[in-house]
Design a protein around this motif. Structure first.
Motif, PDB file in Angstrom:
ATOM      1  N   MET A 132       0.883  -1.186   0.023  1.00 25.33           N
ATOM      2  CA  MET A 132       0.128   0.070   0.155  1.00 25.33           C
ATOM      3  C   MET A 132       0.830   1.272   0.010  1.00 25.33           C
ATOM      4  O   MET A 132       0.639   2.284  -0.723  1.00 25.33           O
ATOM      5  N   LEU A 165      -1.304  -4.024  -5.659  1.00 26.66           N
ATOM      6  CA  LEU A 165      -2.743  -3.943  -4.945  1.00 26.66           C
ATOM      7  C   LEU A 165      -3.586  -5.209  -5.145  1.00 26.66           C
ATOM      8  O   LEU A 165      -4.144  -5.515  -4.182  1.00 26.66           O
ATOM      9  N   VAL A 168      -2.415  -6.856  -2.046  1.00 29.69           N
ATOM     10  CA  VAL A 168      -3.238  -6.480  -0.683  1.00 29.69           C
ATOM     11  C   VAL A 168      -4.721  -6.848  -0.689  1.00 29.69           C
ATOM     12  O   VAL A 168      -5.052  -7.412   0.408  1.00 29.69           O
ATOM     13  N   ALA A 190     -10.576   0.847  -2.967  1.00 29.34           N
ATOM     14  CA  ALA A 190      -9.766   1.990  -3.375  1.00 29.34           C
ATOM     15  C   ALA A 190     -10.747   2.949  -3.916  1.00 29.34           C
ATOM     16  O   ALA A 190     -11.874   2.724  -4.345  1.00 29.34           O
ATOM     17  N   VAL A 225      -6.402   4.018  -0.403  1.00 31.05           N
ATOM     18  CA  VAL A 225      -6.563   2.425  -0.143  1.00 31.05           C
ATOM     19  C   VAL A 225      -6.590   1.891   1.299  1.00 31.05           C
ATOM     20  O   VAL A 225      -5.746   2.430   1.923  1.00 31.05           O
TER      21      VAL A 225
END
Length: 456
Positions: free
Chosen positions: A363, A425, A428, A441, A450
């Motif tokens: 992130m 991402l 994530v 997001a 985020v």
């Protein structure tokens, strides 16, 4: 036959056949029980009537023997016989003459004072001269006599035979009708299943966008099965599309560094190069190799994280987790003149630090790589939920990019010339899913944000 072998053969039969067999067997048992009950009730009533007639006739014969009077006539076709203690026939119906109705054992039993009652002839097969007789000992003028009374069972047996025939005929018709209804019902119930099977077979043959025709106005088990299969088909089609996109994107990402390495090596081998030029070529190749290593490790981490069996939760201080995740990016922020602001509550959370720490790092890396201005990280736990949010002051995400921001190999820049692999991402999101949480997001108006929300 071996019961296991019979069960195995039954399991190999079609479902409709097994259902019809089950209905037929069940109805056979029910009809047999009902027919048996009806037959027993009717037989009991007929036997009771026959016994009453026989007892009445027996009493009249006993009275006549005691009074030494002529034997009275009985019911139509009835017979009588009077014997002494030795079994000699003293008086008898003309149809019997001197033929004894009792056996030697029965004579002895009656002589001792017992009452004997038995049937002569059988219901099936049909025999002539079917009788029911009853014998008793009677004292007459200081002498012992054995009085035998017999009545014919012809009407009773004929009624029972007719009843058996009617019951068999009615039971057979009922069984055939029940089996037919069961067959039609089973076929009607399983027809949608066969339709679903045909649709699934069409999909298996490669037909695109195949969906099962499920009635919208129904809500039974078969309909719910159809909706479930359609949902499964949606998921399978989406998974196949993601797989195709993943293979295409991965091929593109791997092709670029390999092509650059091949070009550098071709140029180096095309003509003699100085030591400095060779070192520069090797450094360029090393950069691409490092890029391939990073990409490969990211893919391996994503695949490993896809299995929840690799998540091992344990208590840890949130401030320590955040500090560990932020440390590698402090110098990066300083080199670019960026401010990295961190705010983490001093609390204990239950999470897998092995995956949460690199998730926070991705992130931060995304904000430092693609955003501008101050990067802020806030981490707080409240009511069993851990919320991690990273914001920046950049231009934010393109609107059309937000719905697929967490897909693999997706980047806001379509040309793919910017740094990064497009997996940050995605990692994530995988961390969030493995912990049973969500990743989100959005654009804040002053940059991008985020957010990672996990149960802790």
């Amino acid at each position: 036959m071996n019961p296991r072998g019979l069960r195995a053969r039954l399991r190999r039969l079609p479902v409709v056949t097994r259902l019809v067999l089950a209905v037929a067997v069940t109805m056979s048992l029910v009809l047999t029980g009902a027919a048996g009950l009806v037959y027993w009730r009717v037989k009991t009533a007929l036997d009771q009537q026959l016994n009453d007639d026989l007892t009445t006739y027996q009493h009249s014969l006993d009275h006549a023997v005691r009074a030494e009077a002529p034997l009275p006539p009985g019911p139509s076709g009835s017979l009588q016989q009077v014997l002494d203690e030795q079994g000699r026939v003293l008086r008898s119906s003309d149809a019997l003459r001197h033929r004894l109705l009792l056996t030697t054992a029965e004579l002895d039993a009656v002589a001792r004072g017992a009452t004997v009652r038995r049937d002569v002839g059988s219901l099936l097969p049909i025999t002539s001269d079917t009788l029911r007789l009853q014998a008793k000992r009677v004292a007459a003028d200081r002498q012992t006599r054995i009085v035998v009374a017999a009545v014919r069972r012809g009407h009773r047996d004929e009624a029972l035979r007719e009843l058996l025939a009617q019951l068999a005929f009615a039971s057979a018709l009922t069984l055939i009708a029940a089996s037919y209804v069961g067959y039609r019902t089973a076929r009607a119930a399983l027809r949608p299943v066969e339709r679903y099977r045909s649709g699934a077979a069409t999909l298996a043959d490669g037909a695109p966008n195949t969906r099962l025709d499920v009635p919208a106005e129904r809500d039974d088990e078969i309909t719910r099965l159809g909706h479930t299969l359609n949902h499964m088909l949606d998921r399978l089609e989406a998974a196949a599309e993601r797989e195709r996109r993943f293979v295409a994107d991965a091929s593109h990402e791997l092709r670029t560094p390999l092509t650059l390495m091949r070009a550098e090596l071709d140029v180096a081998l095309h003509r003699p190069r100085s030591a400095g030029e060779l070192i520069e070529t090797l450094r360029s190749v090393d950069t691409e190799v490092q890029r391939l290593i990073v990409l490969s490790n990211a893919l391996l981490d994503l695949e490993e994280l896809g299995s929840t069996g690799h998540i091992t939760r344990s208590p840890a201080r949130l401030a320590d987790l955040v500090e560990t995740a932020v440390a590698p990016y402090v110098r990066t922020a300083e080199r670019t003149g960026r401010v990295l602001s961190v705010q983490a509550s001093d609390t204990v959370v239950d999470a897998d630090a092995r995956w949460l720490v690199p998730g926070i790092g991705n992130m931060l890396d995304n904000a430092l790589r693609h955003g501008t201005g101050t990067v802020r990280l806030t981490a707080a736990a409240h009511e069993g939920r851990l919320r991690l949010c990273v914001t920046d002051e950049g231009p934010g995400f393109p609107t059309e990019f937000l719905p697929r921001a967490f897909d693999r190999f997706t980047r806001a820049e379509a040309s793919r010339t910017s740094e990064g692999s497009g997996l940050g991402l995605a990692f994530v999101h995988a961390v969030a899913a493995a912990h049973g949480g969500t990743a989100h997001a959005e654009n804040t108006g002053h940059g991008s944000a985020v957010t990672l929300d996990l149960p802790c």
